[in-house]
Design an enzyme around this catalytic site. Structure first.
Site, PDB file in Angstrom:
ATOM      1  N   TYR A   1       0.905  -1.076  -0.051  1.00 12.91           N
ATOM      2  CA  TYR A   1      -0.045  -0.056  -0.110  1.00 12.91           C
ATOM      3  C   TYR A   1       0.808   1.283   0.093  1.00 12.91           C
ATOM      4  O   TYR A   1       0.906   2.112   0.828  1.00 12.91           O
ATOM      5  CB  TYR A   1      -0.802   0.009   1.408  1.00 12.91           C
ATOM      6  CG  TYR A   1      -1.819  -1.276   1.296  1.00 12.91           C
ATOM      7  CD1 TYR A   1      -2.108  -2.004   0.418  1.00 12.91           C
ATOM      8  CD2 TYR A   1      -2.186  -1.543   2.583  1.00 12.91           C
ATOM      9  CE1 TYR A   1      -2.988  -3.147   0.427  1.00 12.91           C
ATOM     10  CE2 TYR A   1      -2.915  -2.651   3.030  1.00 12.91           C
ATOM     11  CZ  TYR A   1      -3.403  -3.208   1.754  1.00 12.91           C
ATOM     12  OH  TYR A   1      -4.098  -4.643   2.089  1.00 12.91           O
TER      13      TYR A   1
ATOM     14  N   HIS B   1       0.940 -11.709   2.646  1.00  8.77           N
ATOM     15  CA  HIS B   1      -0.029 -10.980   2.080  1.00  8.77           C
ATOM     16  C   HIS B   1      -0.563 -11.745   0.803  1.00  8.77           C
ATOM     17  O   HIS B   1       0.330 -12.134  -0.216  1.00  8.77           O
ATOM     18  CB  HIS B   1       0.467  -9.533   1.728  1.00  8.77           C
ATOM     19  CG  HIS B   1      -0.219  -8.594   1.374  1.00  8.77           C
ATOM     20  ND1 HIS B   1      -0.001  -7.351   0.996  1.00  8.77           N
ATOM     21  CD2 HIS B   1      -1.851  -8.707   0.942  1.00  8.77           C
ATOM     22  CE1 HIS B   1      -1.184  -6.544   0.558  1.00  8.77           C
ATOM     23  NE2 HIS B   1      -2.196  -7.238   0.561  1.00  8.77           N
TER      24      HIS B   1
END
Length: 391
Positions: free
Chosen positions: A56, A124
């Site tokens: 991100y 992730h």
């Protein structure tokens, strides 16, 4: 690997601040966002847990600066809040789950976030790598937890089947379950598979904490359509689903509500209802502004009540949603009428799976005399063995 420390459980508030709102994926200029003010306001109202990822970009940098700013640090110390981040996913098409990179990634996150430890680290989007790669990465995180650099270890992703497979494989290989699992967009007004299948299956794998990310399905379930940042329109929803959501949103507004508020209340109520039998479910909220926090807090306050009545409260006007643990049944019943209508309007798109497509609703595995969880565990071990070259 031997795990010598007694097992503790990650303690999260009902809702967690999602750091993806400070990224180029969902915001055209995340560096312009007043992150310090947002974090201070979130902490003040009881949202004292943050989830982010190196993927991100530049969320970790911005969060580190905000947490070190006088606006936040003058009132809150490191022990007052929970930080969660991820490893493995580097960019849209680049992944590195090697133990060496897991260790380096955690070190990078520690530096960006300005902390000596991270409360929870997830592998992730594990559906993009093999089961063995994910399990090896978890092992590297377990080693870091022995050094107190990481407190709790988990995996994240959209594919619930893969999350369940890996959870069982981790338990088999390391003799301990994962501490936490994060799934996105599958405990929503549009898709409830986490409730129907994911939570029971992960409970069987010994997972005590589940994070439900994207209760608005990454911005799909709102009036303004999916968010588009500098990386373009990445949302996996088909045009037919988007059109159905727009119709449902327009109708909801004729009922003195908004689709976003209804969807959030629906998801938070579901998470609270299924938090039982040793498993707690927590909702991750994407936040980009102070107004986002205020809108989300209003929705949470309307659907949840304090766990118990607090006598002689010092100030009843002080908002602290970390104490809200019971579903407000009056509001829930009112919402059910709206929710049923919205799901009817979504029609064929109800329970649509972004990866598997339509008509792929989960049928929980079953065999006479064998529980669903045991059967899932057996399948996960078989797949894990195959990944290792068993066939």
């Amino acid at each position: 690997m031997s795990v010598s420390k007694p097992r503790q459980t990650l303690q999260l508030p009902p809702v967690v601040l999602g750091g993806s709102g400070f990224s180029y994926q969902v915001h055209p200029d995340p560096k312009s966002v007043p992150v310090s003010k947002i974090i201070r306001h979130a902490f003040d109202v009881g949202i004292r847990a943050i989830d982010t990822s190196p993927y991100y970009d530049p969320s970790e940098f911005l969060l580190g600066e905000a947490l070190a700013s006088p606006e936040v640090s003058s009132k809150y110390t490191r022990s007052d809040y929970i930080l969660m981040t991820k490893v493995g996913r580097i960019s849209v098409n680049k992944f590195d789950y090697s133990p060496a990179w897991v260790r380096q990634s955690v070190q990078n996150s520690l530096e960006r976030l300005g902390t000596t430890y991270i409360d929870a680290v997830f592998c992730h989007d594990i559906e993009f790598v093999t089961v063995n790669e994910a399990v090896e990465a978890v092992g590297a995180l377990f080693e870091l937890s022995e050094k107190d650099l990481v407190k709790f270890v988990g995996v994240s992703g959209y594919d619930l089947d893969r999350l369940v497979y890996v959870a069982h494989a981790v338990r088999e290989r390391y003799g301990r379950p994962l501490d936490v699992v994060q799934n996105w967009a599958q405990l929503t007004l549009q898709n409830t598979r986490l409730e129907r299948y994911g939570v029971p299956a992960l409970r069987e794998a010994g997972v005590p904490v589940i994070c439900n990310s994207s209760p608005l399905s990454s911005g799909l379930l709102r009036a303004n359509g999916v968010p588009v940042g500098n990386l373009g329109d990445w949302h996996p929803s088909p045009n037919g689903l988007r059109a159905a959501v727009k119709r449902a949103s327009d109708w909801t507004e004729t009922q003195n509500s908004t689709l976003a508020a209804l969807a959030l209340r629906f998801s938070v109520a579901k998470a609270t209802r299924i938090s039982q039998d040793g498993v707690s479910v927590h909702t991750l909220l994407g936040i980009c502004s102070i107004s986002d926090i205020e809108e989300n807090v209003r929705a949470v306050q309307s659907i949840l009540l304090p766990e118990a009545e607090v006598k002689n409260a010092p100030n009843d006007d002080v908002v602290n949603i970390s104490h809200l643990r019971r579903v407000n049944e009056v509001v829930e019943q009112q919402d059910l009428v709206l929710s049923r209508k919205v799901r009817q309007m979504l029609g064929e798109w109800v329970e649509y799976d972004f990866e598997k497509g339509q008509g792929k609703q989960e049928v929980v595995p079953w065999w006479p005399g064998i529980s669903a969880g045991v059967l899932v565990m057996g399948i996960s071990f078989l797949l894990y063995w195959m990944q290792l070259g068993g066939f």
